[in-house]
Structure formats: C-alpha cells, structure tokens
Motif scaffolding. Structure first.
Motif, mmCIF file in Angstrom:
data_model
loop_
_atom_site.group_PDB
_atom_site.id
_atom_site.type_symbol
_atom_site.label_atom_id
_atom_site.label_comp_id
_atom_site.label_asym_id
_atom_site.label_seq_id
_atom_site.Cartn_x
_atom_site.Cartn_y
_atom_site.Cartn_z
ATOM 1 N N ALA A 32 2.330 -2.967 -1.496
ATOM 2 C CA ALA A 32 2.327 -1.933 -0.464
ATOM 3 C C ALA A 32 1.011 -1.927 0.300
ATOM 4 N N ASP A 33 -0.071 -2.116 -0.415
ATOM 5 C CA ASP A 33 -1.397 -2.119 0.203
ATOM 6 C C ASP A 33 -1.510 -3.240 1.222
ATOM 7 N N ASP A 34 -1.043 -4.435 0.847
ATOM 8 C CA ASP A 34 -1.135 -5.577 1.761
ATOM 9 C C ASP A 34 -0.167 -5.440 2.934
ATOM 10 N N LEU A 35 0.970 -4.788 2.707
ATOM 11 C CA LEU A 35 1.891 -4.536 3.811
ATOM 12 C C LEU A 35 1.285 -3.550 4.799
ATOM 13 N N GLN A 36 0.608 -2.528 4.278
ATOM 14 C CA GLN A 36 -0.012 -1.513 5.137
ATOM 15 C C GLN A 36 -1.104 -2.115 6.013
ATOM 16 N N THR A 37 -1.808 -3.106 5.486
ATOM 17 C CA THR A 37 -2.880 -3.737 6.264
ATOM 18 C C THR A 37 -2.358 -4.898 7.113
ATOM 19 N N GLY A 38 -1.045 -5.176 7.013
ATOM 20 C CA GLY A 38 -0.462 -6.230 7.819
ATOM 21 C C GLY A 38 -0.744 -7.633 7.343
#
Length: 217
Positions: A32-38
């Motif tokens: 989720a963290d990496d998705l949020q940062t794109g």
C-alpha cells in the motif's frame, strides 16, 4: 511478473497463524505504501513477496501498519465472514492482475477496495459483539490501531472513497477510549455514508480527527 492466486482457503490458513497473519499485514501495508507513492516497480515486487510469504508462511516479529491501516485485527474479522473473505481474495487477485499489467491507477483503487472490505468486515464483527472486548485491549494496541485508522481515513478522503471513510470512522469509533469521541465518530460515519454532504463533511471529519489526535496524545 507472475502472480500467485490467493484463495479463501489460503487466506483462512494465513489468519489461523498469528505470526503468518502478522507478516501478511506487513507485506500488504508495504504494498500500500509503494502504491501511494506511485512506485509501480516496487509495488509489483511487493505483491510477489506477499504471495510467496502467504504460500510459504514466512514469519516476522513485527508488522508495519502505517501505510494503509490494515491490521491483523481487521484481517481476523475476514475469517468470520465467508463473503468478506471471498471478496477480499478476489480484490487481492485483481490487484495482482492490475500490477502485472502495469496499471498503477487501477491497482491504487484495488488497494482502497481491500481496505474497505476489511473495514466493513470488522464493523460487522464488532457490531455483533457485546463491545466489552475493546476495553480490555492494551492502551498501546488501541493507540496504534487508532493512528492507523486515522491515516486510512485521511487517505480515503483524498481519494474520495466514501465507503472506506464511513467504514473506517465506524471502526475507529469501536476502538475509541472516549465515549463522546465514539459517539461523534459514529455520527460522522452515518452522515458521510449517506452521501448527502460529503464535501462539507470532509472538513468536519478532518477537524474531528485532529481534535481526537490532540486529546489522545
């Protein structure tokens, strides 16, 4: 990128083991963290890691719940509902498919859907309980979950996901140590969930969360 299909049976096995559930939550929040940062490349690798850990039952001492707010408590609620578990695994595999296709936007929406499903399952589970179990949790555990839920609400507000906001508000109310705060959160959840004034409610909810954060510190 190849992905491993995660079934409801596999999810049930994961949740039956505290250490494996802990690792699954950690992997999911890193994703989720990496998705949020794109960061699509990192998110693709995160999904592979999550799939491998789910199959192999890799354990970890601690779980990072700061990204999406998915906690082992939320995941455990899925085990009590076959429909929620089925939805969660379907959304998780859709997430893997979208990542494999390099579709970052769809993958980010899939993550919000996972959050919403977990929260709805937790809300349904807590609604059927006496409500006393929440008072027996340790203060630190309650504080950590509250912080994670608050962050999830803020992210869902930005994304315009009213279902996730309403569910997270309801779940936050169930772990609130303040009866007044819990009441305010339940009212906010009902108001936001109605969809009648989401734009105005957003600022009100932000102010409410800020006041709760200040009072809880």
């Amino acid at each position: 990128m190849s992905t491993s299909g995660i079934t409801s049976n596999l999810l049930s096995q994961i949740l039956d083991s505290p250490s494996t559930a802990n690792q699954f939550a950690s992997d999911l929040n890193q994703l989720a963290d990496d998705l949020q940062t794109g960061n699509l490349a990192a998110a693709e690798q995160d999904y592979v890691t999550l799939s491998e850990d789910a199959v192999n039952g890799t354990t970890s001492a601690t779980a990072n719940t700061s990204a999406s707010g998915i906690t082992t408590n939320l995941l455990s609620a899925l085990a009590s509902s076959s429909s929620a578990s089925s939805s969660f695994t379907s959304e998780l595999n859709q997430l893997g498919s979208d990542l494999a296709n390099g579709d970052l936007t769809s993958a980010q929406q899939d993550m919000l859907a996972l959050d919403s499903t977990a929260l709805n399952a937790a809300s349904a589970a807590s609604g059927g309980s006496s409500g006393t179990s929440g008072t027996t949790n340790s203060a630190s555990a309650s504080s950590n979950e509250s912080a994670a839920l608050i962050q999830m609400i803020m992210e869902a507000l930005k994304a315009g996901d009213s279902s996730a906001v309403s569910g997270a508000l309801s779940e936050l109310a169930s772990v609130s140590s303040s009866s007044a705060g819990a009441s305010a959160l339940e009212q906010a959840s009902a108001s936001f969930g109605s969809g009648s004034s989401n734009s105005s409610s957003s600022s009100e909810i932000t102010e409410l969360l800020q006041s709760l954060g200040a009072s809880g510190s």
